[in-house]
Write a protein that holds these residues in place. Structure first.
Motif, short mmCIF file in Angstrom:
data_model
loop_
_atom_site.label_atom_id
_atom_site.label_comp_id
_atom_site.label_asym_id
_atom_site.label_seq_id
_atom_site.Cartn_x
_atom_site.Cartn_y
_atom_site.Cartn_z
N MET A 1 0.75 -0.68 0.12
CA MET A 1 0.25 -0.11 0.04
C MET A 1 0.69 1.20 -0.09
N ARG A 2 1.06 2.03 -0.70
CA ARG A 2 1.20 3.32 -0.92
C ARG A 2 1.15 4.19 -0.32
N LEU A 3 1.19 4.76 0.79
CA LEU A 3 0.70 6.49 1.23
C LEU A 3 0.88 7.52 0.97
N PRO A 4 -0.18 8.44 0.21
CA PRO A 4 0.16 9.76 -0.75
C PRO A 4 1.94 10.35 0.56
N PRO A 5 2.56 11.36 -0.42
CA PRO A 5 3.93 12.21 0.77
C PRO A 5 2.38 12.74 1.45
N ARG A 6 3.49 13.09 2.06
CA ARG A 6 3.12 14.26 3.84
C ARG A 6 4.06 15.84 2.87
N PRO A 7 3.19 16.45 3.04
CA PRO A 7 3.31 17.66 2.47
C PRO A 7 4.06 18.71 3.21
N TRP A 8 5.70 19.08 2.30
CA TRP A 8 6.67 19.70 3.27
C TRP A 8 6.28 21.11 3.52
#
Length: 139
Positions: A1-8
């Protein structure tokens, strides 16, 4: 499962050292600054057209409009003033100047009487404090 990247997010700057510096500066200025002592009498000096000469380290005598006397921040009687001035001037070379802060509403007779008593007590250099008036536009 791939999680969306956290905003920087920009990392937060630590403000602890800044607060420390501000408090150190506050302490420095509190210790380095000199505060004027609170005068016991409310004195509003008279106005003058010419500025006076500032004195260094004078003895400060106040004369209120009602005739009360103050010496270096304390209310004194006539006899105590003469005794204290004589004691402070004795044995000092050169004797310090006596700065008289008379209220503008004090009678001229009271001011002259005080100056005479200070001379009798041994004061050689007397200065009357005044407030310099600003020049008028029509002059």
């Amino acid at each position: 499962m791939r999680l969306p990247p956290r905003p920087w997010h920009r990392p937060r700057e630590p403000i602890g050292p800044l607060v420390d510096i501000v408090f150190l500066l506050l302490i420095f200025f509190l210790l380095a600054g000199t505060l004027e002592p609170v005068l016991p009498l409310a004195v509003a000096p008279p106005h003058a057209t010419r500025p006076g000469v500032p004195l260094d380290g004078p003895i400060r005598v106040q004369l209120a409009a009602d005739g009360r006397l103050g010496l270096d921040g304390q209310v004194v009687s006539d006899a105590a003033l003469a005794t204290a001035i004589g004691a402070r001037l004795a044995g000092t070379e050169p004797p310090p100047a006596v700065q008289v802060e008379a209220d503008g509403d004090a009678s001229s007779g009271a001011v002259l009487d005080l100056l005479g008593r200070l001379r009798t007590a041994g004061a050689e250099r007397l200065a009357l404090v005044t407030i310099a008036e600003s020049p008028r536009a029509d002059d």
